[in-house]
Structure formats: C-alpha cells, structure tokens
Write a protein that holds these residues in place. Structure first.
Motif, short mmCIF file in Angstrom:
data_model
loop_
_atom_site.label_atom_id
_atom_site.label_comp_id
_atom_site.label_asym_id
_atom_site.label_seq_id
_atom_site.Cartn_x
_atom_site.Cartn_y
_atom_site.Cartn_z
N ILE A 2 27.50 78.08 28.85
CA ILE A 2 28.00 79.12 29.35
C ILE A 2 28.53 79.14 30.74
O ILE A 2 27.76 78.67 31.50
CB ILE A 2 26.82 80.31 29.18
CG1 ILE A 2 26.28 80.23 27.71
CG2 ILE A 2 27.32 81.87 29.74
CD1 ILE A 2 27.48 80.74 26.84
N GLN A 3 29.74 79.88 30.91
CA GLN A 3 30.11 79.80 32.28
C GLN A 3 30.44 81.36 32.61
O GLN A 3 30.45 82.24 31.94
CB GLN A 3 31.59 79.22 32.34
CG GLN A 3 31.80 77.94 32.13
CD GLN A 3 33.20 77.37 31.98
OE1 GLN A 3 34.13 78.09 31.78
NE2 GLN A 3 33.21 76.12 32.56
N GLU A 4 30.19 81.34 34.25
CA GLU A 4 30.38 82.94 34.64
C GLU A 4 31.89 82.75 35.30
O GLU A 4 32.28 82.04 35.98
CB GLU A 4 29.56 83.22 35.92
CG GLU A 4 28.05 83.37 35.50
CD GLU A 4 27.15 83.87 36.48
OE1 GLU A 4 27.94 83.79 37.77
OE2 GLU A 4 26.17 84.25 36.62
N GLU A 73 32.75 87.20 19.91
CA GLU A 73 33.24 85.95 20.67
C GLU A 73 34.63 85.72 20.78
O GLU A 73 35.29 85.31 21.53
CB GLU A 73 32.80 84.90 19.76
CG GLU A 73 33.06 83.57 20.17
CD GLU A 73 32.32 82.42 19.32
OE1 GLU A 73 32.96 81.25 19.23
OE2 GLU A 73 31.36 82.69 18.44
N LEU A 235 30.27 86.33 31.14
CA LEU A 235 29.70 85.35 30.74
C LEU A 235 30.43 85.05 29.46
O LEU A 235 30.65 85.53 28.51
CB LEU A 235 28.07 85.56 30.20
CG LEU A 235 27.35 86.05 31.53
CD1 LEU A 235 25.87 86.48 31.01
CD2 LEU A 235 27.18 84.94 32.53
N SER A 236 30.76 83.54 29.55
CA SER A 236 31.85 83.09 28.53
C SER A 236 31.65 81.64 28.27
O SER A 236 31.23 80.83 29.02
CB SER A 236 33.14 83.28 28.73
OG SER A 236 34.08 82.64 27.82
N PRO A 237 31.40 81.07 26.96
CA PRO A 237 31.38 79.90 26.46
C PRO A 237 32.38 79.04 27.16
O PRO A 237 33.58 79.43 27.25
CB PRO A 237 31.51 79.85 25.04
CG PRO A 237 31.08 81.24 24.52
CD PRO A 237 31.49 82.27 25.67
#
Length: 459
Positions: A2-4, A73, A235-237
């Motif tokens: 997970i990335q910000e 998603e 917050l994204s994969p």
C-alpha cells in the motif's frame, strides 16, 4: 504494498441534475489552466457526453468513475493512474450528491466516490429566487452524511453580485466559495437528457473565455486551491508495472461525430492486453483499416443516417469483414448502424450495414435508461457462456427484429431495479451487438477474450 499518494483534488457536486456542475467544472478547469496548472478531469457515473467536454478542454482523456460499474479498487486505480502528471484533479459528480443505485444507500453515487477517494467536495446549489433557504439546504446537505468531506458551497444562477453577497452573509455551515449569474447566451445547448457532443462549434473560444473570466471574478479561486491541496494522501495498492505485451492484434474503433460513446477504461484494458487501437470514421472513411476486429460504440447515428447510408464503399467493406468471420462488437448506436435500417424521428428510413436483421426505430420518448447486469448464455466473441458484466443503457430507439430465426440472443440482461430479465446480445456468426454500454472493469476477462477472438480469426 500500500502506498500513500498525494493528489491535490476537488469534487464538484450538486443538489441534482441541472445545477450547473458541468459548466462549473469547465470554468474552473479553464481558470486553473490560466494559472499554469495541469488539470485532469474525471466524471462520476456512466455518462458519455460530459467526459467529451472535459477531454476537449483539457486535451486529456476524461475517465469515468462509477462505483457500481467498476468497484472500489478499479475506481481508485483509474483515478490514481489518470492523475499522474497533473497538478490538480477535478471530479464532476453525477445527479445529486447522494443519488445512486438505491435511495437507501450510497452505492453508485457521487458521495460514494467522495468517500472512497477522500475528495474535498463543493456542492453547487441553484440559488435562484432564494436567500436564507440556501442556508437551510446547505445545512441539510452538510449533516446528511458526515463521512462525505464537504468543504464548501457554490451558488449558481444568481441574479446579481448583491444576491451573492446576501447568500454569503447568511448563516451557512461552510463557506460559500462564489457563484455564477444566470447566463443563457453562454450556456451549453442540451439534447435528450444531456449536452450536445463536444466540439469547437459548441465549446467556442468565446464561451470558454467567458466562463474563465467569470470564474476569476466571481469565485474564490485561492480558497478552492487551498481546499484541493488539503486532500489527504490516497491509500492505493502500488501501481505495478504492467509488462508491455506484443502488439499482435489490431482493433478498429469507429470514432467520429456519429460514434463516440466509449469508456476510456475499456480502451486502456485493450491496450494493456496487447491490442493496437486503430481509429476510423464510418462517416468519412471509404475503406476499413487493416485490422483483426471491429468495435462500434454508441453515439448519434440517427443524426448522420443519410451520410452513413451513402458511404456504400465502407458498408460493403464491413460486410466483407463480417463474411471473413472476423469479430465485430457493437454497442447501442453501433447496433443501430449494423442493423438493416434506421428510421429517424421524422419517419425517414435509411439503409444501414444489414448484419443484424432488424430495424432501429427512433422514438420521441426515452426507451431505456439505467444500469443493467448481463450474463451470457452461450459462447460469444467475448468468451464462454456464463460471463457476467455490468453496463448502462441510454436509448431512444427500439430494434424491431425482422426474422428471429436468423439471430441468436446471447445475453440475459436484468435492470438494476427489476428481477425480470430480458433477452439481448444479438448475434449473427461472429457479430455481437447490444444496446448495453458495457464497462469492462466489471469483468476484466472480457477485453482479454475479445482480443483472443480477434487473434483466432486473424488471417
């Protein structure tokens, strides 16, 4: 992982349709571009017309964000991907802020997108003929769902600057960031339930300059930017790098004034699966490009029926293509074009390609509008039997079948609000046509299967 991801963003919603969301979005986009900012614009819901306006103004393809069609998603992935390289992203809502799939939930609504993407939201309210009532409406909207990050309001259809001042000084729970006066001369003309298709004749430099200047004069642009920059990280994969596939399949896309209702995400998925998209015009081109499959989207073929009918060389080319068993997929306006003929609202009839043995008859009233779920009952060029996907219908025509014995019905479709299903998915050999505008985020196997069909029959 997970990335910000930090993306300055803002969402323009309204109390309902007709509150000026599209005009406000275009005006804000032009004003921000004048400040040197790169802007990406998105459209909530299944609409095909508004994205054309935004694409015209930004020079970038406008993505649809629809919770019911795509799922959380895919919405996040599409938004993050298409926001790359921009200084700010603007999302235009659909209908009223809380209107969606059901009156008892936020599924498919602008509010759902606002919460998923944590987008600071501005709500446009038709302020004509009101003062203190504006405050009452704003208070109700603000308190209806505290999880929706509403940050301000916009007063539209004002009578004057003093009218705006009265509203700004009323007891309102959040700031009024500005408003626009009524301006019939510079409004964008409408057709059916939406706008006319985007183009330089509609989006003239004069009109765009007018709305840009009005925004700079009537809107607190710095406050809007402050709100957009206050958006929290998404917050994204992690955006995994997709290994480019060999472009060994060419798909012809009908794209011109008559055919331009497409979901940009469908194009993206075709490209990711190894297809090269080749755009051509059924209005102007007299020959098909060298391709392995054809995709006819929706649009307004009834308006250009005489020109389409007179392009006999291309019609013959399409017939030859179908006779070679290469796949042809068509939606709504594309279905009408592949039918035997189109009868317009005046009763005039124009011969079309004739691959689907039916007559498309335009009517004065809407025939179908809304979300549908489809499932296939037999193998098609989109894959094996049992495939399910979601889509949308918006049409003023009916297809009157001349001889059902010549057709297979490959789909059952169920409307969002009904448990009853109807037969659809008109199939002749490797031609598949339907009134459903399918969004392939609901089933990513479909673009893979369509490309596989194109490869299978490749000469």
């Amino acid at each position: 992982m997970i990335q910000e991801i930090r993306i300055p963003r803002i969402l323009i919603s309204g109390t309902g349709s007709g509150t000026g969301k599209t005009t406000f979005t275009i005006a804000l986009t032009k004003a921000l571009q004048a400040k040197g900012l790169k802007v990406s614009v998105f459209k909530c819901g299944p609409d095909y017309l508004d994205p054309g306006y935004h694409s015209f103004v930004t020079g970038k393809n406008c993505q649809n964000l629809d919770g019911w069609l795509m799922g959380k998603e895919s919405v996040i992935s599409s938004f993050v991907g298409a926001s790359q390289g921009s200084d700010i992203s603007i999302i235009e809502g659909v209908m009223g802020l809380f209107d969606g799939h059901s009156p008892n939930s936020d599924a498919g609504s602008t509010a759902e997108i606002a919460k998923w993407l944590q987008v600071p939201t501005i709500v446009s309210i038709d302020a004509s003929g009101m003062a203190a009532t504006f405050s009452a409406i704003a208070s109700g909207i603000k308190n209806y769902d505290p999880q929706v990050p509403i940050q301000g309001f916009f007063a539209n259809f004002l009578g004057s600057k003093s009218h705006l001042s009265i509203i700004e000084t009323a007891s309102i729970p959040l700031p009024v960031l500005g408003g626009f006066p009524k301006s019939y001369e510079y409004s964008f003309p409408e057709r059916h339930l939406g706008l006319h298709s985007a183009g330089p004749d509609i989006l003239t430099e004069e009109k765009l300059s007018f709305w840009q200047n009005l925004t700079e004069e009537w809107l607190d642009l710095e406050k809007v930017l402050e709100i957009a920059n206050s958006a929290p990280p998404i917050l994204s994969p992690g955006q995994s790098k997709i290994q480019p596939k060999t472009k060994d399949c060419r798909i012809g896309i009908a794209f011109d004034e008559a055919f331009h209702f497409y979901y940009e995400d469908n194009f993206k998925k075709l490209r990711e699966e190894g297809a090269e998209l080749v755009f051509f015009s059924p209005l102007k081109d007299t020959k098909l490009p060298e391709v392995d499959g054809l995709y006819f989207g929706g649009g307004y073929p009834e308006i250009f029926a005489d020109l389409l009918a007179n392009n006999k060389n291309l019609i013959q080319d399409i017939k030859n293509f179908a006779n070679s068993k290469k796949p042809i997929y068509a939606e709504c306006g594309g279905l009408m074009y592949l039918s035997s003929e189109i009868q317009n609202i005046e009763g005039q009839c124009f011969p079309m390609v004739g691959l689907i043995p039916g007559k498309a008859i335009m009517g004065p009233k809407l025939k179908s509008l809304g979300y549908v779920e489809a499932y296939t009952e037999r193998r098609t060029i989109l894959g094996e039997a049992g495939i399910r996907f979601r889509g949308h219908q918006f049409r003023y025509s009916d297809l009157i079948i001349e001889n059902e014995d010549e057709l297979l019905f490959s789909y059952h479709i169920r409307k969002r609000k009904s448990e009853q299903s109807t037969r659809e998915g008109y199939t002749v050999s490797n031609v598949l046509a339907s009134y459903v505008h399918a969004h392939w985020a609901s089933n990513p196997e479909i673009p893979k299967n369509f490309i596989a069909s194109c490869r299978r029959f490749k000469v």
